[in-house]
Design a protein around this motif. Structure first.
Motif, PDB file in Angstrom:
ATOM      1  N   UNK A 292       0.816  -1.217   0.000  1.00  0.00           N
ATOM      2  CA  UNK A 292       0.000   0.000   0.000  1.00  0.00           C
ATOM      3  C   UNK A 292       0.849   1.266   0.000  1.00  0.00           C
ATOM      4  N   UNK A 293       2.164   1.102   0.011  1.00  0.00           N
ATOM      5  CA  UNK A 293       3.054   2.252  -0.003  1.00  0.00           C
ATOM      6  C   UNK A 293       3.268   2.914   1.340  1.00  0.00           C
ATOM      7  N   UNK A 294       2.820   2.268   2.406  1.00  0.00           N
ATOM      8  CA  UNK A 294       2.980   2.815   3.767  1.00  0.00           C
ATOM      9  C   UNK A 294       4.247   2.214   4.383  1.00  0.00           C
ATOM     10  N   UNK A 295       5.377   2.636   3.806  1.00  0.00           N
ATOM     11  CA  UNK A 295       6.636   1.943   4.064  1.00  0.00           C
ATOM     12  C   UNK A 295       7.145   2.155   5.486  1.00  0.00           C
ATOM     13  N   UNK A 296       6.976   3.351   6.047  1.00  0.00           N
ATOM     14  CA  UNK A 296       7.446   3.594   7.414  1.00  0.00           C
ATOM     15  C   UNK A 296       6.705   2.699   8.407  1.00  0.00           C
ATOM     16  N   UNK A 297       5.395   2.560   8.212  1.00  0.00           N
ATOM     17  CA  UNK A 297       4.617   1.671   9.080  1.00  0.00           C
ATOM     18  C   UNK A 297       5.041   0.214   8.875  1.00  0.00           C
ATOM     19  N   UNK A 298       5.298  -0.142   7.631  1.00  0.00           N
ATOM     20  CA  UNK A 298       5.728  -1.509   7.337  1.00  0.00           C
ATOM     21  C   UNK A 298       7.051  -1.818   8.021  1.00  0.00           C
ATOM     22  N   UNK A 299       7.975  -0.859   7.968  1.00  0.00           N
ATOM     23  CA  UNK A 299       9.277  -1.067   8.602  1.00  0.00           C
ATOM     24  C   UNK A 299       9.124  -1.220  10.109  1.00  0.00           C
ATOM     25  N   UNK A 300       8.225  -0.437  10.703  1.00  0.00           N
ATOM     26  CA  UNK A 300       7.999  -0.531  12.151  1.00  0.00           C
ATOM     27  C   UNK A 300       7.402  -1.884  12.512  1.00  0.00           C
ATOM     28  N   UNK A 301       6.447  -2.351  11.723  1.00  0.00           N
ATOM     29  CA  UNK A 301       5.826  -3.651  12.011  1.00  0.00           C
ATOM     30  C   UNK A 301       6.818  -4.799  11.821  1.00  0.00           C
ATOM     31  N   UNK A 302       7.639  -4.723  10.784  1.00  0.00           N
ATOM     32  CA  UNK A 302       8.609  -5.796  10.566  1.00  0.00           C
ATOM     33  C   UNK A 302       9.649  -5.812  11.679  1.00  0.00           C
ATOM     34  N   UNK A 303      10.011  -4.623  12.189  1.00  0.00           N
ATOM     35  CA  UNK A 303      10.965  -4.558  13.305  1.00  0.00           C
ATOM     36  C   UNK A 303      10.357  -5.167  14.564  1.00  0.00           C
TER      37      UNK A 303
END
Length: 243
Positions: free
Chosen positions: A95-106
């Protein structure tokens, strides 16, 4: 009945039938919820959402994944949280919400590492790599996919995914010769679900190497995706196929 439906649904999904797998997994989750087995609701619900991400319906998939994650958090189920956070990160990346994705993957990586779950640690690294690739950080993406692959011994699906993604990044680096070995490995491991990305990687490598069979590989990959209801990578493969 819920256990039987769940097993059959996961078999469909791993067998590459993303369209039917998602629907069946969601039904299994409903049956577990109706029977009061809430912990077992988490995995099929989240996986149904993940299947929708592959099918090109990330927003719809995210709703199912969020429901699974909320339940896992309510129950204090660490393994379920790591699992759903991995899926959520992939949906957010699409969805292009990369900052949120990075936080969730961390967060997924932190939980999976803490509880010592090798599989979900490997998939957390996958999610990290996908987010990094989306924001254009090829170095971080390659490191993350390499870490995922290092953890994927005897985990065929995860090994196939990691090797395919390594190949795709290496092509972007302009190293198709190195990428070919990873693409070949991706095709040789895991169930059909992993081979969507493996076939994509093989087509990219062939095109980068100037292989005259690249268009044919891309067309076959598109046909394979159409059969299973997968949309990820399809536009790029159509370009490679000259369509």
């Amino acid at each position: 009945m819920a256990r039987v439906v769940d097993a059959r649904a996961m078999a469909e999904f791993l067998g590459g039938d993303v369209r039917q797998g998602s629907s069946a997994l969601n039904r299994a989750a409903d049956l577990f919820a109706d029977s009061g087995d809430l912990v077992r609701t988490i995995t099929p619900r989240s996986t149904a959402g993940h299947a929708l991400v592959f099918a090109g319906h990330a927003a719809e998939g995210l709703r199912l994944i969020d429901a699974a994650l909320d339940l896992a958090r309510t129950l204090g189920h660490a393994e379920g949280q790591a699992y759903a956070l991995w899926h959520r990160a992939e949906a957010l990346t699409e969805l292009g919400r990369v900052d949120e994705a990075a936080a969730d993957s961390a967060e997924a990586l932190s939980i999976a590492t803490r509880i010592g779950h090798r599989g979900w640690t490997a998939t957390a690294w996958r999610a990290t790599g996908l987010a990094a690739r989306r924001r254009g950080d090829l170095d971080e993406a390659l490191r993350a996919f390499g870490n995922s692959l290092a953890l994927a011994d005897n985990l065929g699906l995860f090994a196939s995914w990691a090797a395919a993604r390594i190949a795709l990044v290496l092509v972007e680096y302009g190293k198709p010769g190195e990428a070919k070995e990873s693409a070949d490995r991706a095709l040789s491991e895991g169930p059909p679900l992993g081979h969507y990305e493996a076939r994509w990687a093989a087509a990219e490598v062939a095109a980068a190497l100037g292989d005259t069979g690249a268009r044919s590989l891309a067309r076959l990959a598109v046909e394979f995706m159409a059969e299973g209801g997968v949309a990820q990578g399809r536009d790029r493969l159509l370009t490679l196929a000259g369509q």
